[in-house]
Write an enzyme that holds these catalytic residues in place. Sequence first.
Site, PDB file in Angstrom:
ATOM      1  N   LYS A   1      50.863 -25.229  36.484  1.00 30.82           N
ATOM      2  CA  LYS A   1      51.981 -24.386  35.771  1.00 30.82           C
ATOM      3  C   LYS A   1      51.941 -22.952  36.253  1.00 30.82           C
ATOM      4  O   LYS A   1      53.380 -22.463  36.576  1.00 30.82           O
ATOM      5  CB  LYS A   1      51.818 -24.206  34.031  1.00 30.82           C
ATOM      6  CG  LYS A   1      52.105 -25.373  33.499  1.00 30.82           C
ATOM      7  CD  LYS A   1      51.816 -25.505  32.286  1.00 30.82           C
ATOM      8  CE  LYS A   1      51.860 -26.908  31.371  1.00 30.82           C
ATOM      9  NZ  LYS A   1      51.531 -26.485  29.942  1.00 30.82           N
TER      10      LYS A   1
ATOM     11  N   ASP B   1      56.937 -24.283  26.540  1.00 28.32           N
ATOM     12  CA  ASP B   1      55.613 -24.572  25.829  1.00 28.32           C
ATOM     13  C   ASP B   1      55.717 -23.554  24.535  1.00 28.32           C
ATOM     14  O   ASP B   1      55.193 -23.841  23.417  1.00 28.32           O
ATOM     15  CB  ASP B   1      54.307 -24.218  26.670  1.00 28.32           C
ATOM     16  CG  ASP B   1      54.032 -25.124  27.609  1.00 28.32           C
ATOM     17  OD1 ASP B   1      54.398 -26.411  27.136  1.00 28.32           O
ATOM     18  OD2 ASP B   1      53.488 -25.062  28.679  1.00 28.32           O
TER      19      ASP B   1
ATOM     20  N   VAL C   1      36.320 -13.138  30.432  1.00 26.76           N
ATOM     21  CA  VAL C   1      37.004 -12.003  29.536  1.00 26.76           C
ATOM     22  C   VAL C   1      37.944 -11.316  30.288  1.00 26.76           C
ATOM     23  O   VAL C   1      38.890 -10.943  29.794  1.00 26.76           O
ATOM     24  CB  VAL C   1      35.809 -11.033  29.107  1.00 26.76           C
ATOM     25  CG1 VAL C   1      36.395 -10.042  28.113  1.00 26.76           C
ATOM     26  CG2 VAL C   1      34.821 -11.742  28.071  1.00 26.76           C
TER      27      VAL C   1
ATOM     28  N   GLN D   1      58.389 -29.174  22.921  1.00 26.64           N
ATOM     29  CA  GLN D   1      58.782 -28.818  24.090  1.00 26.64           C
ATOM     30  C   GLN D   1      59.241 -29.562  25.028  1.00 26.64           C
ATOM     31  O   GLN D   1      60.155 -29.139  26.076  1.00 26.64           O
ATOM     32  CB  GLN D   1      57.353 -28.231  24.742  1.00 26.64           C
ATOM     33  CG  GLN D   1      56.277 -29.199  25.103  1.00 26.64           C
ATOM     34  CD  GLN D   1      56.549 -30.273  26.439  1.00 26.64           C
ATOM     35  OE1 GLN D   1      57.206 -29.776  27.230  1.00 26.64           O
ATOM     36  NE2 GLN D   1      56.042 -31.316  26.384  1.00 26.64           N
TER      37      GLN D   1
END
Length: 271
Positions: free
Chosen positions: A65, A99, A149, A244
């Site tokens: 994607k 999405d 993170v 979607q």
Amino acid sequence: MKLFGVLGDPVSHSLSPVMHNAAFRALGMDCEYHAFRVNKDNLYNAIYGAYALGFGGLNLTIPLKEKALGIVDPADPAKQIGAVNTIDFKKGITGYNTDGVGARMALTGSGIEIKGKEVLLLGAGGAARAIAFQLAKDGASVIIANRTVERAESLAGEVSRVGRSTACGLDDLKNQIQNCDILINSTAAGMSPKISETIVTSDMMHKNLVVFDIVYNPINTMLLQEAKKAGARTIDGVMMLVYQGAEAFKIWTGCTPPVDVMEKAVRERLS
């Protein structure tokens, strides 16, 4: 006959062919939809090959994607999200992202209000990007939790341009979940064949939590099983897949597909 397809690696798990072919049959359209395994290195050639062959459109799944963004002409909101899950060939090679709309409709269709809610989103990949942008724009406060993170912080910074978003790692999930209304898994944890995986367990949840897993194969993922143990409300990934897909169908054909037929086809195959 007009051909459509989904590209991914892996892609054998995808039920998009079952869903879209059911819709084409219901509408009497001379179209077929197939799955094609394509890795990142071959994505450019695959997209341009489908365009040259006269395909009606494509869907993209893991892990293509984000890579597609540099290949297609991205429309909003795909450009803003930074990920493409739908490609249309009517006017060149245009990339869309359905999405976020799919996730929103899966939640609202289950009677879940989004505005003003605290959402903990697991993952920072292509699907997570779309969901985070959509729910932030819809008025939720989105916490993005990811193993890396730095990637979560980067995405949260982008999402903050349209709404409220922060980031965290996976080491403090229990405390984060206690203050959240909605937990969404956008990772591949629990997806077949690794069906025993889950990032969150029942002891980390509370009974007022809504747990939404975008994984749809299996339907009853380990995360959802843990959520039921905790007395939390659950939403499986089938309706996001269907909604979607319905948005992609509209982009390609201009027709509104029978959502009930699409859902039935998916659930029958999974059962």
